[in-house]
Design a protein around this motif. Structure first.
Motif, PDB file in Angstrom:
ATOM      1  N   LYS A 177      21.023  -6.880   4.442  1.00 35.72           N
ATOM      2  CA  LYS A 177      21.386  -6.428   3.099  1.00 35.72           C
ATOM      3  C   LYS A 177      22.900  -6.419   2.917  1.00 35.72           C
ATOM      4  O   LYS A 177      23.427  -6.824   1.868  1.00 35.72           O
ATOM      5  N   ASP A 178      23.616  -5.980   3.950  1.00 34.58           N
ATOM      6  CA  ASP A 178      25.073  -5.919   3.885  1.00 34.58           C
ATOM      7  C   ASP A 178      25.675  -7.326   3.772  1.00 34.58           C
ATOM      8  O   ASP A 178      26.615  -7.548   3.017  1.00 34.58           O
ATOM      9  N   LEU A 179      25.129  -8.281   4.500  1.00 28.28           N
ATOM     10  CA  LEU A 179      25.611  -9.663   4.419  1.00 28.28           C
ATOM     11  C   LEU A 179      25.376 -10.239   3.029  1.00 28.28           C
ATOM     12  O   LEU A 179      26.191 -11.004   2.508  1.00 28.28           O
ATOM     13  N   ASN A 180      24.278  -9.837   2.416  1.00 28.31           N
ATOM     14  CA  ASN A 180      23.971 -10.306   1.067  1.00 28.31           C
ATOM     15  C   ASN A 180      24.872  -9.644   0.024  1.00 28.31           C
ATOM     16  O   ASN A 180      25.482 -10.334  -0.814  1.00 28.31           O
ATOM     17  N   LYS A 181      24.990  -8.315   0.079  1.00 28.48           N
ATOM     18  CA  LYS A 181      25.735  -7.582  -0.937  1.00 28.48           C
ATOM     19  C   LYS A 181      27.245  -7.726  -0.786  1.00 28.48           C
ATOM     20  O   LYS A 181      27.968  -7.939  -1.768  1.00 28.48           O
ATOM     21  N   ASN A 182      27.746  -7.601   0.432  1.00 31.07           N
ATOM     22  CA  ASN A 182      29.194  -7.554   0.643  1.00 31.07           C
ATOM     23  C   ASN A 182      29.818  -8.902   0.970  1.00 31.07           C
ATOM     24  O   ASN A 182      30.995  -9.119   0.691  1.00 31.07           O
ATOM     25  N   ASP A 183      29.034  -9.808   1.562  1.00 26.73           N
ATOM     26  CA  ASP A 183      29.573 -11.120   1.915  1.00 26.73           C
ATOM     27  C   ASP A 183      29.106 -12.225   0.970  1.00 26.73           C
ATOM     28  O   ASP A 183      29.567 -13.360   1.062  1.00 26.73           O
ATOM     29  N   GLY A 184      28.169 -11.879   0.075  1.00 26.27           N
ATOM     30  CA  GLY A 184      27.703 -12.850  -0.908  1.00 26.27           C
ATOM     31  C   GLY A 184      26.852 -13.965  -0.339  1.00 26.27           C
ATOM     32  O   GLY A 184      26.710 -15.026  -0.961  1.00 26.27           O
ATOM     33  N   ILE A 185      26.270 -13.752   0.843  1.00 21.28           N
ATOM     34  CA  ILE A 185      25.446 -14.779   1.470  1.00 21.28           C
ATOM     35  C   ILE A 185      24.035 -14.713   0.897  1.00 21.28           C
ATOM     36  O   ILE A 185      23.416 -13.650   0.848  1.00 21.28           O
ATOM     37  N   SER A 186      23.529 -15.846   0.444  1.00 24.07           N
ATOM     38  CA  SER A 186      22.159 -15.913  -0.060  1.00 24.07           C
ATOM     39  C   SER A 186      21.195 -15.794   1.114  1.00 24.07           C
ATOM     40  O   SER A 186      21.396 -16.405   2.159  1.00 24.07           O
ATOM     41  N   ILE A 187      20.144 -15.006   0.909  1.00 26.13           N
ATOM     42  CA  ILE A 187      19.164 -14.748   1.963  1.00 26.13           C
ATOM     43  C   ILE A 187      17.807 -15.299   1.547  1.00 26.13           C
ATOM     44  O   ILE A 187      17.353 -15.080   0.425  1.00 26.13           O
ATOM     45  N   ILE A 188      17.165 -16.026   2.466  1.00 21.40           N
ATOM     46  CA  ILE A 188      15.767 -16.407   2.308  1.00 21.40           C
ATOM     47  C   ILE A 188      15.055 -15.875   3.544  1.00 21.40           C
ATOM     48  O   ILE A 188      15.337 -16.302   4.658  1.00 21.40           O
ATOM     49  N   MET A 189      14.142 -14.930   3.348  1.00 23.02           N
ATOM     50  CA  MET A 189      13.538 -14.246   4.490  1.00 23.02           C
ATOM     51  C   MET A 189      12.023 -14.190   4.386  1.00 23.02           C
ATOM     52  O   MET A 189      11.480 -13.796   3.359  1.00 23.02           O
ATOM     53  N   ILE A 190      11.364 -14.602   5.460  1.00 22.74           N
ATOM     54  CA  ILE A 190       9.935 -14.378   5.626  1.00 22.74           C
ATOM     55  C   ILE A 190       9.757 -13.044   6.335  1.00 22.74           C
ATOM     56  O   ILE A 190      10.438 -12.769   7.324  1.00 22.74           O
ATOM     57  N   SER A 191       8.867 -12.216   5.826  1.00 23.18           N
ATOM     58  CA  SER A 191       8.640 -10.935   6.503  1.00 23.18           C
ATOM     59  C   SER A 191       7.200 -10.477   6.321  1.00 23.18           C
ATOM     60  O   SER A 191       6.644 -10.567   5.226  1.00 23.18           O
TER      61      SER A 191
END
Length: 229
Positions: A177-191
């Motif tokens: 979440k931090d990488l997405n919110k603070n670093d602007g990295i798009s996340i694609i996650m299977i869970s």
């Protein structure tokens, strides 16, 4: 402008079709959670996006400055991989292979990138430790740091909390979440941990007999209304 767009995608092996006519896109800063039953084609989709296997039909378009070799990938681990006899630094810096190309050694910038990502994920003190001696949570952070060495734009994560205890799983979700919110990295996650994963997602892709793609709010609205997903 989407970083990645899938149009009319059909996936499977030989004549065994798992997914048909799949359409979705991922923009900069999105957090896409891919859900669906076991065997529905989630991992196959991720492998196809990475170019590890071919789609039966349709196309995947990369744009917004993103190239296929600039996607960070955290796959599910096998037991053999968990026992890999390399240092944490060696594991992490191997994420720079796509930028190193045919060079036999990593350059200064690539080594600095590895140390930066280890520090970012709190594992710099473990740099010289043997990877197989780490806890499950530490191993996953090392693999996440490795994936970050390959990208500044997009991460693909396949069941990143499998085998982790609750505290380590919570920490992994927090890091993502931090990488997405603070670093602007798009996340694609299977869970498989759908309820927890959906807390942080902006978009949902439900793969099944009738695929759904939309925002998290649209997904919950359909569930509330009893619509088929």
């Amino acid at each position: 402008m989407p970083l990645l767009e899938c149009k009319g995608l059909s996936l499977g092996y030989n004549k065994n079709v798992l997914v048909q006519d799949l359409n979705f896109c991922v923009n900069a800063g999105d957090y896409l959670c891919i859900v669906g039953e076991n065997g529905s084609g989630k991992t196959t989709l991720m492998r196809t996006m990475l170019g590890l296997q071919k789609a039966l039909e349709g196309q995947i378009i990369f744009d917004g400055g993103l190239q296929k070799n600039q996607i960070g990938y955290l796959p599910q681990q096998t037991q053999v991989q968990r026992d890999f006899p390399a240092s944490v630094y060696e594991i992490v810096v191997s994420g720079c292979q796509s930028s190193a190309g045919m060079r036999p050694f990593y350059n200064k910038e690539e080594k600095q990138r590895a140390f930066k990502n280890m520090k970012r994920l709190g594992i710099l003190p473990l740099a010289k430790r043997c990877y197989r001696d780490l806890s499950g949570g530490q191993q996953q952070r090392a693999l996440l740091a490795r994936a970050l060495c390959a990208t500044q734009k997009m991460l693909l994560l396949d069941e990143p909390i499998t085998g982790l205890d609750p505290n380590a799983a919570e920490e992994m979700y927090r890091l993502v979440k931090d990488l997405n919110k603070n670093d602007g990295i798009s996340i694609i996650m299977i869970s498989h941990d759908v309820n927890v994963a959906l807390k942080d997602a902006t978009h949902i892709l439900n793969i099944g007999a009738k695929a759904f793609f939309g925002t998290k709010d649209e997904y919950f609205a359909r569930q509330k209304n009893g619509s088929e997903l």
